[in-house]
Design a protein around this motif. Sequence first.
Motif, PDB file in Angstrom:
ATOM      1  N   GLU A 135      -0.740  -2.820   1.699  1.00 49.41           N
ATOM      2  CA  GLU A 135      -0.318  -1.835   0.701  1.00 49.41           C
ATOM      3  C   GLU A 135      -0.995  -0.555   0.745  1.00 49.41           C
ATOM      4  O   GLU A 135      -2.152  -0.447   1.285  1.00 49.41           O
ATOM      5  N   PRO A 136      -0.256   0.370   0.132  1.00 50.36           N
ATOM      6  CA  PRO A 136      -1.025   2.018   0.234  1.00 50.36           C
ATOM      7  C   PRO A 136      -2.118   2.096  -0.350  1.00 50.36           C
ATOM      8  O   PRO A 136      -2.369   1.558  -1.372  1.00 50.36           O
ATOM      9  N   GLY A 137      -3.069   2.816   0.420  1.00 51.62           N
ATOM     10  CA  GLY A 137      -4.586   2.866  -0.301  1.00 51.62           C
ATOM     11  C   GLY A 137      -5.387   1.807   0.311  1.00 51.62           C
ATOM     12  O   GLY A 137      -6.523   1.741  -0.277  1.00 51.62           O
ATOM     13  N   GLU A 138      -4.783   0.502   0.386  1.00 52.10           N
ATOM     14  CA  GLU A 138      -5.765  -0.557   0.971  1.00 52.10           C
ATOM     15  C   GLU A 138      -6.240  -0.517   2.048  1.00 52.10           C
ATOM     16  O   GLU A 138      -5.740   0.295   3.082  1.00 52.10           O
ATOM     17  N   ASP A 139      -7.593  -1.042   2.634  1.00 52.12           N
ATOM     18  CA  ASP A 139      -8.052  -1.089   3.989  1.00 52.12           C
ATOM     19  C   ASP A 139      -7.177  -2.367   4.432  1.00 52.12           C
ATOM     20  O   ASP A 139      -6.864  -3.331   3.935  1.00 52.12           O
TER      21      ASP A 139
END
Length: 172
Positions: free
Chosen positions: A147-151
Amino acid sequence: MAEYRFGPRPENDDEASEAMERELFQEECERRRDICQPHIRLKALRKAHKLSQEEMAEVLHVSRRTLQDFERGKRAIPSDAVARLYGRFNCDLHALFVGQPYPISREDRASFVQVGLDAVFELMRWFPDMSAQDVRHYATLTAELTEPGEDPELGWLLEMVGRRRAEAEGLL
């Protein structure tokens, strides 16, 4: 063209500003409703996949007549039919409804790039002999599943690649 309405003048500028905001909000709601025409794009989706009305009706679990009503805009497409479209064709539902893919912010795009690069560097470090095609494949897969922003789940990625390589070499 704006429609002018005569009536009592607002007591102060705040009231006038709020009234203007409400009117602009209402106009934006109407504009968005007007571009939402899934019936047109349903027909285009069917034709793009070279399906007859009968075949598409089977996909949606409806009669041919009901599908015709969907495509003509005479009947709303129910959510279970939309879910079947997504399940079968993996189509962009935002594009189905408004005609354009869901807009991705610059921050989200940058996040996808970062995830892909992280995956590339980890794969190159752990598997220096891996082909460029395999690195591209696994990095893309990692970016798609993050997901966007996840590592990125690099541990999962390395385990998956390691298992596949061990299986290919007959070690598992």
